[in-house]
Each structure stands twice: as C-alpha cells, then as structure tokens.
Design a protein around this motif. Structure first.
Motif, mmCIF file in Angstrom:
data_model
loop_
_atom_site.group_PDB
_atom_site.id
_atom_site.type_symbol
_atom_site.label_atom_id
_atom_site.label_comp_id
_atom_site.label_asym_id
_atom_site.label_seq_id
_atom_site.Cartn_x
_atom_site.Cartn_y
_atom_site.Cartn_z
ATOM 1 N N LEU A 163 -10.139 -7.948 6.839
ATOM 2 C CA LEU A 163 -10.170 -6.784 5.954
ATOM 3 C C LEU A 163 -10.830 -7.173 4.630
ATOM 4 C CD1 LEU A 163 -6.594 -5.242 6.428
ATOM 5 C CD2 LEU A 163 -8.737 -4.531 7.506
ATOM 6 N N PRO A 164 -11.601 -6.272 4.021
ATOM 7 C CA PRO A 164 -12.302 -6.597 2.759
ATOM 8 C C PRO A 164 -11.380 -6.468 1.554
ATOM 9 C CG PRO A 164 -12.844 -4.371 3.443
ATOM 10 C CD PRO A 164 -11.963 -4.932 4.531
ATOM 11 N N VAL A 165 -10.366 -7.327 1.489
ATOM 12 C CA VAL A 165 -9.392 -7.309 0.405
ATOM 13 C C VAL A 165 -9.293 -8.706 -0.183
ATOM 14 C CG1 VAL A 165 -8.080 -5.392 1.384
ATOM 15 C CG2 VAL A 165 -7.473 -7.739 1.999
ATOM 16 N N THR A 166 -8.696 -8.814 -1.356
ATOM 17 C CA THR A 166 -8.577 -10.112 -2.015
ATOM 18 C C THR A 166 -7.147 -10.639 -2.073
ATOM 19 O OG1 THR A 166 -8.451 -8.996 -4.166
ATOM 20 C CG2 THR A 166 -10.631 -9.746 -3.435
ATOM 21 N N ALA A 167 -6.154 -9.792 -1.778
ATOM 22 C CA ALA A 167 -4.766 -10.246 -1.879
ATOM 23 C C ALA A 167 -3.903 -9.545 -0.842
ATOM 24 C CB ALA A 167 -4.208 -9.986 -3.283
ATOM 25 N N ILE A 168 -2.858 -10.241 -0.450
ATOM 26 C CA ILE A 168 -1.788 -9.638 0.346
ATOM 27 C C ILE A 168 -0.572 -9.618 -0.554
ATOM 28 C CG2 ILE A 168 -0.344 -9.840 2.393
ATOM 29 C CD1 ILE A 168 -2.707 -11.261 3.743
ATOM 30 N N ARG A 169 -0.163 -8.416 -0.933
ATOM 31 C CA ARG A 169 0.755 -8.278 -2.054
ATOM 32 C C ARG A 169 2.198 -8.599 -1.715
ATOM 33 N NH1 ARG A 169 0.774 -6.396 -7.007
ATOM 34 N NH2 ARG A 169 2.786 -5.752 -7.835
ATOM 35 N N THR A 170 2.681 -8.162 -0.563
ATOM 36 C CA THR A 170 4.111 -8.288 -0.315
ATOM 37 C C THR A 170 4.382 -8.485 1.163
ATOM 38 O OG1 THR A 170 6.269 -7.229 -0.692
ATOM 39 C CG2 THR A 170 4.470 -5.788 -0.035
ATOM 40 N N LEU A 171 5.499 -9.135 1.459
ATOM 41 C CA LEU A 171 6.014 -9.288 2.815
ATOM 42 C C LEU A 171 7.456 -8.804 2.822
ATOM 43 C CD1 LEU A 171 4.774 -12.888 3.743
ATOM 44 C CD2 LEU A 171 3.867 -10.755 4.655
ATOM 45 N N VAL A 172 7.825 -7.998 3.825
ATOM 46 C CA VAL A 172 9.179 -7.452 3.887
ATOM 47 C C VAL A 172 9.700 -7.541 5.317
ATOM 48 C CG1 VAL A 172 10.613 -5.395 3.608
ATOM 49 C CG2 VAL A 172 8.770 -5.876 1.972
ATOM 50 N N PRO A 173 10.742 -8.352 5.573
ATOM 51 C CA PRO A 173 11.389 -8.329 6.890
ATOM 52 C C PRO A 173 12.292 -7.095 7.005
ATOM 53 C CG PRO A 173 11.834 -10.386 5.662
ATOM 54 C CD PRO A 173 11.303 -9.384 4.699
ATOM 55 N N PHE A 174 12.225 -6.415 8.141
ATOM 56 C CA PHE A 174 13.062 -5.228 8.343
ATOM 57 C C PHE A 174 13.117 -4.914 9.835
ATOM 58 C CE2 PHE A 174 13.783 -0.496 8.058
ATOM 59 C CZ PHE A 174 15.050 -0.577 7.527
ATOM 60 N N LYS A 175 14.326 -4.729 10.334
ATOM 61 C CA LYS A 175 14.564 -4.384 11.731
ATOM 62 C C LYS A 175 13.904 -5.372 12.694
ATOM 63 C CE LYS A 175 15.396 0.596 11.304
ATOM 64 N NZ LYS A 175 15.002 1.952 11.791
ATOM 65 N N GLY A 176 13.963 -6.660 12.335
ATOM 66 C CA GLY A 176 13.469 -7.695 13.215
ATOM 67 C C GLY A 176 11.972 -7.910 13.177
ATOM 68 N N SER A 234 5.421 -7.994 14.914
ATOM 69 C CA SER A 234 6.600 -8.486 15.635
ATOM 70 C C SER A 234 6.439 -9.969 15.959
ATOM 71 C CB SER A 234 6.806 -7.692 16.928
ATOM 72 O OG SER A 234 5.634 -7.743 17.739
ATOM 73 N N ASP A 235 5.292 -10.541 15.550
ATOM 74 C CA ASP A 235 5.007 -11.963 15.764
ATOM 75 C C ASP A 235 4.196 -12.469 14.575
ATOM 76 O OD1 ASP A 235 4.553 -14.494 16.762
ATOM 77 O OD2 ASP A 235 2.974 -13.849 18.155
ATOM 78 N N ILE A 236 4.864 -12.614 13.431
ATOM 79 C CA ILE A 236 4.150 -13.052 12.228
ATOM 80 C C ILE A 236 3.647 -14.486 12.390
ATOM 81 C CG2 ILE A 236 6.332 -13.675 11.107
ATOM 82 C CD1 ILE A 236 5.035 -13.085 8.434
ATOM 83 N N ALA A 237 4.400 -15.316 13.113
ATOM 84 C CA ALA A 237 3.951 -16.693 13.317
ATOM 85 C C ALA A 237 2.649 -16.729 14.109
ATOM 86 C CB ALA A 237 5.032 -17.502 14.025
ATOM 87 N N GLY A 238 2.491 -15.784 15.030
ATOM 88 C CA GLY A 238 1.269 -15.723 15.816
ATOM 89 C C GLY A 238 0.158 -14.939 15.161
ATOM 90 N N GLY A 239 0.461 -14.293 14.032
ATOM 91 C CA GLY A 239 -0.566 -13.604 13.280
ATOM 92 C C GLY A 239 -1.018 -12.281 13.855
ATOM 93 N N HIS A 240 -0.150 -11.605 14.604
ATOM 94 C CA HIS A 240 -0.517 -10.331 15.215
ATOM 95 C C HIS A 240 -0.028 -9.174 14.341
ATOM 96 C CE1 HIS A 240 -1.743 -12.537 18.752
ATOM 97 N NE2 HIS A 240 -0.552 -13.097 18.835
ATOM 98 N N TRP A 241 -0.954 -8.312 13.892
ATOM 99 C CA TRP A 241 -0.637 -7.212 12.996
ATOM 100 C C TRP A 241 -1.234 -5.910 13.510
ATOM 101 C CZ3 TRP A 241 2.667 -7.893 8.964
ATOM 102 C CH2 TRP A 241 2.923 -9.215 8.575
ATOM 103 N N VAL A 275 -0.621 0.677 -1.326
ATOM 104 C CA VAL A 275 0.815 0.586 -1.053
ATOM 105 C C VAL A 275 1.316 -0.598 -1.868
ATOM 106 C CG1 VAL A 275 2.591 0.233 0.689
ATOM 107 C CG2 VAL A 275 0.539 1.577 1.237
ATOM 108 N N PHE A 276 2.080 -0.312 -2.923
ATOM 109 C CA PHE A 276 2.368 -1.328 -3.925
ATOM 110 C C PHE A 276 3.624 -2.138 -3.615
ATOM 111 C CE2 PHE A 276 2.381 -2.952 -8.299
ATOM 112 C CZ PHE A 276 1.023 -3.056 -8.523
ATOM 113 N N GLU A 277 4.695 -1.472 -3.202
ATOM 114 C CA GLU A 277 5.958 -2.155 -2.926
ATOM 115 C C GLU A 277 6.596 -1.560 -1.677
ATOM 116 O OE1 GLU A 277 7.817 -4.815 -4.331
ATOM 117 O OE2 GLU A 277 5.822 -5.207 -5.121
ATOM 118 N N MET A 278 7.454 -2.361 -1.013
ATOM 119 C CA MET A 278 8.171 -1.923 0.179
ATOM 120 C C MET A 278 9.560 -2.548 0.183
ATOM 121 S SD MET A 278 5.335 -2.131 3.238
ATOM 122 C CE MET A 278 5.032 -3.890 3.068
ATOM 123 N N VAL A 279 10.513 -1.822 0.794
ATOM 124 C CA VAL A 279 11.854 -2.369 0.936
ATOM 125 C C VAL A 279 12.606 -1.562 1.989
ATOM 126 C CG1 VAL A 279 13.024 -0.915 -0.799
ATOM 127 C CG2 VAL A 279 13.850 -3.239 -0.370
ATOM 128 N N GLY A 280 13.493 -2.214 2.718
ATOM 129 C CA GLY A 280 14.357 -1.521 3.647
ATOM 130 C C GLY A 280 15.578 -0.969 2.934
#
Length: 495
Positions: free
Chosen positions: A172-185, A211-218, A234-239
C-alpha cells in the motif's frame, strides 16, 4: 458549570468513594530521561508490557523532520537542525526496562536500507504502535517517504525481530501503520500517512483484519472511509462491548463507527458519532479511545497540536466525550452546546482542554487500579518560537511584554488528569512533571509494578536560547519515562 434552565439538563451523577487511592505527583519518578541519553529520541511513540519488562519504541528527530516537510511557521526553529535531518541518525529504536534492576538496554535499532533515490536511509524513523498477542510482541513502524514502506515487526523474546509481511501491508502507498488492536481473537490495524508531508492523512482509510498476524495475512474489513471520502484516516480503534469502535480524521469533525464484525467481509458498520459530536472542525480527530466502567471515552484534537495551519482550523483545545452502551453520549470535558441529541454541558465542570487553551490533544488514556488517567499535548512551550508577523499587533505586544522565559517557567509542559468515575476529574500534573519540554503524554501503560507514562519531548539535543541567541545543549530534551506507584498502602481519598 454552565446551565440553561430552558433546555433539558444532563443527568446528575453521584460522586462515589474510590476503593483505591489515585496516584499523585509525588508518586511518580522518572526512570528514563534525555531520550535514553540521546535527545534525538524525541517521542516515546509506542509502549507495551511484555514478559515482565517494559518495551518502548521511539520516533527520532521530530522537529528536524517537521522543518523539512511541513508548513510550520517558527522562527527561530526550537532545535538545531542540519540541512539534511537524516544526518542526525534517525534510525528508530526499541528500549527495554528491567524494573527490579532499574536498568535499560536497547534491543533494536532500525537498519539502513537503500531508498528510492539510491541513498542509504533508515528503514524507519519511528515505532508507532506496540501490542502483545498470542505470547509475542508486535510493533509497527513509520517509514521515510523514500523507504520501502512501514512494517509490522514480531518478536517472541523481545530481542530478535522480523517483519511479518511485505512493507506497507503488501505494497500500500502509505508511510505508517498507526495502530494495532487485538479483538475477538483477531488483530485489526489501519495504515496512515502518505508521501508529501502528510503524517496523518493516508490514501487508505480502511480497517484491515488478520486472523494470522504472524503469517502476515490481512483483509479489508471496511469500505474506504465507511463510504465517506471526507473520513481521511481511520485514526484510532478499540474494542468495547461486542463491537469494534473506530474514530476517524475528518475536517468537518471526527466520526465514530462500530461493527460487531460478523458476516462477510467487508463488515457492516454503523455510525455512532458525527461532526465531532456536533462541535465540528474543532473536534477534527479522535485521538484516543478507551473503555472504562461501562463507557467508551474519546479524546479529541486538531492535527498540528491544536492548530491545523494547512486547513485553517483552530487553534482550539481538546474535548472528552463518553459513549454509553446504548449509544447515547455525554460531554465530559468541553464547551456546552445544543445538539440534535439535546443540550450538552460538561459533566465534569471543566471546559475544553481542562480549562487550558494550549491543550491541543487529549492524546492518551490508560486505566490503572480503578482510575482512568488522561494525558494531554500542550503546545505552549513552542509559543516563543512562533512567527508573529501574521499575528495581530495586540497579541504581539502582549507576548513581548512577558518576562523572559515566562512560558517556559510558568506555562510549559503537558497535563495528566485522573478520574474514578469518569465524571469528576482532578489534576495530577500540569507542567510535564516539572519539565516544560515534555509537550505531551504519548503512552500510558499499566503494569504489575505501577503505571508507566511516556512523553513526547522533541527539544533535544540542542535548543535555542533566547538569552544567549544560540543553540545550547539541553539535558531536559528527549523523551522521558515515568513510573507511578504508591510507596505504601495509603488511605482512600474522595474523587
């Protein structure tokens, strides 16, 4: 508190006796200062507690980078800046803290890569977000525009790191990945930032799911901007409850959306808040979001620390609202107003910014020992450096009449506030724990050893002295880390 007897009044809230005492200024001690001995470490941008250690990811050289790419009017510039900021060595770092030994060690320095212009540059100058998921530590990066793109790093031991997917979430033509949020597995993320000096506005205002962050699937879990092109990021996320809530960057005022994440991708989303809770552009960004005692608290702000010069929005101080499980909402800190949902006045009695006009962000919140803590961004320390030629003469005369170092001695430094019930708030500090160069609290993380607060402090390593009219070493420049805990089992206090 302001009231309007001719309009519906907000519900009353009974003060409750805290079960545990909250942290006071004397309960905090600084466990790292001066950017871990290098004032170029300006922002403690990410932080996590992992395997009985604290991990902190830095962003380096914020002021020099801003001078190069953003239309910010400051003269003189607050810190000494080389013509090429990369001459400072902007390779972002991750540091680890051992509480019992009171010691730090650096566990990662971003490697150099060959940029698109053919020169060697850091793979990242910032570590933006950190989470623990399935017994591993993950950290996102902020890539230079000429770099390969941001990455999601993974470590099982906190020392050995590897990238989980191709840079930029597979290009993707972006410069940052802003946030990571675990939710519902699963884990959710969103890219932000784009080339051309746009650190907050990306070209992909989309929620991604793995569902497989270690494998890098999005996979994309939402439509772009939830169907509204004015939702720039999309600036912030939370469950919260059974839903994932997200807050956007929107020039007309942030929006809050939610989804129960069921059905086929992209999921169905519903809007909960629009037009910045009817404050409009002065609630441009949903900066921080956190659940607390049955409510979802949202801190607002305007990019640029409270004044968006590019879009001519602000200056204005931040507001705090609360969304309830039934999707009603309350104004907690802010300006009273009539809304389609009725008349809203601040239930805390505090106006926007906790009565501080310079509090441009309610930047981070954290829950510890039954209390909600909120940290601000305060831009007053930058005021003496601002270009004054476009200002009204009256304003210039007022500032010129101030004693030397007035802002630094009496106004500078971020704030921290706490509440036991979400309605009644009290001040912990309003001067950056005695350091006026601590512009903001960038992270608040609870741990078994106490509450950690990390600051943004870009005033290093050499800061302009108005007295000497030159740049001098500034030992108080660079991010700081504070640990707050009670020295004894002190008695309860009223909220």
């Amino acid at each position: 508190m302001l009231t309007r007897p001719d309009l519906p009044q907000p519900r009353s809230h009974m003060r409750r006796l805290p079960i545990t005492p909250g942290l006071r200024p004397d309960d905090f001690r600084c466990v790292a200062q001066g950017g871990f001995g290098d004032g170029v470490n300006a922002y403690a941008h990410s932080m996590a507690w992992f395997k009985d250690r604290l991990y902190v990811g830095t962003t380096r050289g914020n002021f020099p980078l801003m001078r190069r790419r953003l239309p910010i009017g400051m003269n003189p510039w607050p810190v000494e800046c080389p013509k090429n900021p990369f001459d400072l060595g902007l390779n972002s770092e991750i540091w680890r803290y051992h509480v019992e030994q009171d010691s730090w060690d650096r566990v990662r320095r971003a490697p150099d890569v060959r940029g698109s212009h053919g020169r060697m540059i850091p793979s990242s100058f910032g570590h933006r977000s950190m989470i623990v998921h399935e017994d591993a530590l993950y950290c996102t990066t902020w890539s230079p525009a000429a770099g390969k793109g941001p990455e999601i790093l993974r470590s099982e031991n906190g020392e050995d790191w590897h990238s989980t997917c191709e840079p930029g979430l597979h290009g993707l033509p972006v410069t940052a990945i802003r946030t990571l949020v675990p939710f519902k597995g699963k884990v959710y993320t969103t890219p932000s930032g784009s080339r051309g000096g746009n650190p907050n506005v990306g070209s992909h205002a989309i929620v991604y799911e793995s569902s497989d962050i270690a494998g890098g699937h999005w996979q994309a879990a939402s439509e772009f901007g939830f169907g509204d092109s004015e939702n720039k990021t999309v600036f912030e996320m939370v469950g919260f409850g059974d839903h994932l809530y997200v807050g956007t960057f929107n020039l007309a005022g942030y929006e809050i959306w939610r989804s129960d994440l069921t059905g086929e991708l992209p999921y169905r989303w519903e809007r909960v808040i629009e037009k910045g809770a009817y404050r409009g552009p002065e609630n441009q960004i949903a900066c921080s979001m956190i659940p607390f005692k049955g409510g979802l608290y949202i801190g607002g702000g305007i990019q640029g620390g409270g004044v968006d010069t590019q879009n001519r929005i602000g200056p204005a101080a931040s507001e705090l609202i609360r969304i309830n499980l039934d999707m009603s909402w309350d104004l907690i800190v802010g300006s009273p107003r009539q809304t389609p949902d009725g008349y809203k006045e601040p239930l805390s009695g505090w106006s926007d910014g906790f009565d501080n006009w310079f509090a441009g962000y309610f930047w981070r919140m954290g829950v510890y020992d039954g209390w909600l803590y909120l940290g601000t961004y305060d831009w007053s320390t930058t005021l003496p450096f601002a270009r004054r030629d476009p200002w009204p003469q009256m304003t210039c005369d007022l500032l010129n009449a101030m004693p030397e170092n007035f802002v630094e001695d009496y106004m500078g430094g971020c704030g921290v506030y706490r509440s036991f019930d979400g309605d009644n708030w009290m001040e912990v500090t309003s001067d950056g724990f005695g350091n006026p160069y601590n512009l903001g609290v960038r992270n608040i993380i609870p741990s078994p050893h106490g509450l950690f607060l990390a600051t943004a402090n870009p005033f290093g390593p050499r800061t302009w002295s108005f007295r000497e009219e030159s740049y001098l070493p500034n030992p108080r420049g660079g991010c700081e880390i504070y640990l707050g805990k009670k020295a004894d089992g002190s008695q309860n206090e009223r909220a």
